[in-house]
Enzyme design. Structure first.
Site, PDB file in Angstrom:
ATOM      1  N   ASP A 120       0.823  -1.215   0.000  1.00  0.00           N
ATOM      2  CA  ASP A 120       0.000   0.000   0.000  1.00  0.00           C
ATOM      3  C   ASP A 120       0.863   1.275   0.000  1.00  0.00           C
ATOM      4  OD1 ASP A 120      -2.432   1.320   0.049  1.00  0.00           O
ATOM      5  OD2 ASP A 120      -3.228   0.187   1.737  1.00  0.00           O
TER       6      ASP A 120
ATOM      7  N   ASP B  67      -9.873   3.546  -3.872  1.00  0.00           N
ATOM      8  CA  ASP B  67     -10.629   2.386  -3.371  1.00  0.00           C
ATOM      9  C   ASP B  67     -12.045   2.303  -3.938  1.00  0.00           C
ATOM     10  OD1 ASP B  67      -8.380   2.093  -1.873  1.00  0.00           O
ATOM     11  OD2 ASP B  67      -9.384   2.132   0.063  1.00  0.00           O
TER      12      ASP B  67
HETATM   13  C1  GLA Z   1      -5.877   1.429   1.214  1.00  0.00           C
HETATM   14  C2  GLA Z   1      -6.021   0.394   0.111  1.00  0.00           C
HETATM   15  C3  GLA Z   1      -7.182  -0.532   0.430  1.00  0.00           C
HETATM   16  C4  GLA Z   1      -6.936  -1.217   1.773  1.00  0.00           C
HETATM   17  C5  GLA Z   1      -6.720  -0.166   2.848  1.00  0.00           C
HETATM   18  C6  GLA Z   1      -6.263  -0.775   4.152  1.00  0.00           C
HETATM   19  O1  GLA Z   1      -6.948   2.294   1.243  1.00  0.00           O
HETATM   20  O2  GLA Z   1      -6.223   1.013  -1.126  1.00  0.00           O
HETATM   21  O3  GLA Z   1      -7.347  -1.506  -0.587  1.00  0.00           O
HETATM   22  O4  GLA Z   1      -5.812  -2.063   1.687  1.00  0.00           O
HETATM   23  O5  GLA Z   1      -5.736   0.792   2.472  1.00  0.00           O
HETATM   24  O6  GLA Z   1      -6.018   0.168   5.133  1.00  0.00           O
END
Ligand code: GLA
Length: 382
Positions: free
Chosen positions: A145, A200
């Protein structure tokens, strides 16, 4: 045209991260979309059992990945990452063993920053020791990430983890998650097996539509070993209607997205199972050519995405997608698909032959739904 496409695929393949993994988009499960930070080893064990007992594993979903919140701290002396002792009292290695004993693969999550998005220890500056730990634990997959960074570019912070993973004897799939910020499709193929192309997803129709829109010009960067990742599946989480989830799944499949289920599979409805386990839709995703769909037609809220496939009878698959709230008639002209003459048409979602079409094909597509068809040259099959 086929010859031209074939040459393109070869060129792309030479560029992919040299770990031999992800020759087809990975399929599996990840807790984030359903559980967020509220994970524990009980959920993971039950999910491992359910992947097998539901038939999902046999259908191809073999990666069981953790997301954020499995970690708690670094050992002050060794600097090794420590799993949360409350959520994972048996520790990660025994969980990995359990998951492997089911014939599944195991994935972990970390971050190219000081902390993960949920404030757990990140891997920036600890790439070597973390990669060694993952290999020691027999991990198969790492999602990486992009939170709490030092402000440098992902182009600087992602290669060290890729290199550290490549030093291990154990081969580990590398899934980059920098949200498409620095157009990773242009630079990530040599260092990662897949990369997120957007922020996301959430469990809403308009989130799915917005992410889809961003995939329109990325097909040329995908291929065996190197995939664009439009984020995980929301199918089964309750925020969309069954036909909307069917559209999401069919489009992710033809985009050659990693198919990572994000719902509670210990308690799935029949509709959810039917969508996720449709063998002919999965076969498009897992096709050996690995060609990502391009949008070949768009008229207002009607669009057609298409890709050539090789397996189970070579041909071209098209997804006719109606985003409107009323039924629409959608026509796809064969010249837009690079095909001609008489074509056998097969409905992949319902798994039925629809007869022969010439020059074009038209379907009545219900509101917010897809029709997914495969065209095969009729003459060559006689
Ligand atoms: C980010 C990623 C998500 C998830 C969250 C976890 O937002 O894009 O897919 O892994 O972190 O905290």
């Amino acid at each position: 045209m086929y010859k031209y496409l074939f040459i393109c695929v070869i060129l792309i393949t030479l560029n992919a991260l040299d770990n031999g993994l992800g020759r087809k988009p990975p399929m599996g499960w990840n807790p984030w979309n359903k559980y967020g930070c509220n994970i524990n080893e009980e959920i993971i064990r039950q999910t491992a059992d359910a992947l097998v007992s539901t038939g999902l594993a046999a259908a191809g979903y073999i990666y069981l990945n953790l997301d954020d919140c499995w970690q708690s701290a670094r050992d002050p002396a060794t600097k090794k990452i420590i799993a949360d002792p409350v959520k994972f009292p048996s520790g990660i290695p025994s969980l990995v063993q359990y998951v492997h004993s089911k014939g599944l693969k195991f994935g972990l999550y970390s971050d190219a920053g000081m902390q993960t998005c949920e404030g757990k220890p990140g891997s920036l500056g600890y790439e070597e020791i973390d990669a060694q730990t993952y290999a020691e634990w027999d991990i198969d997959y790492l999602k990486y990430d992009n939170c709490h960074t030092d402000g440098t570019s992902p182009k600087v912070r992602y290669p060290p983890m890729s290199a550290a993973l490549m030093k291990q004897t154990k081969k580990i799939y590398f899934s980059m998650c920098e949200w498409g910020l620095e157009k990773p499709w242009l630079w990530a193929p040599p260092i990662a097996n897949s990369w997120r192309t957007t922020g996301d997803i959430s469990d809403h129709w308009y989130s799915f539509i917005a992410i889809l829109e961003e995939q329109a010009n990325l097909a040329q960067y995908a291929g065996p070993g190197q995939w664009n990742d439009p984020d995980m599946l929301e199918v089964g989480n309750g925020g969309m209607k069954t036909h909307e989830y069917q559209a999401h799944f069919a489009l992710w499949a033809i985009l050659k997205a990693p198919l990572l289920i994000g719902c509670d599979i210990t308690n799935m409805s029949q509709d959810t199972k039917k969508i996720l386990m449709n063998p002919e839709v999965i076969a498009v995703n897992q096709d050996s050519l690995g060609i990502q769909a391009t949008r070949v037609k768009k008229v207002l809220t009607s669009e057609v995405w298409a890709a050539e496939v090789a397996d189970n009878g070579a041909g071209v698959v098209a997804v006719l997608f109606n985003q409107a709230s009323l039924q629409e008639s959608i026509t796809i002209e064969f010249d837009k698909l690079g095909i001609s003459g008489n074509q056998n048409v097969r409905d992949l979602i319902n798994q039925v032959e629809l007869g022969v079409a010439t020059a074009s094909y038209t379907a009545q597509v219900p509101a917010r739904s897809v029709v997914m068809v495969k065209f095969r040259n009729a003459r060559s099959e006689q």
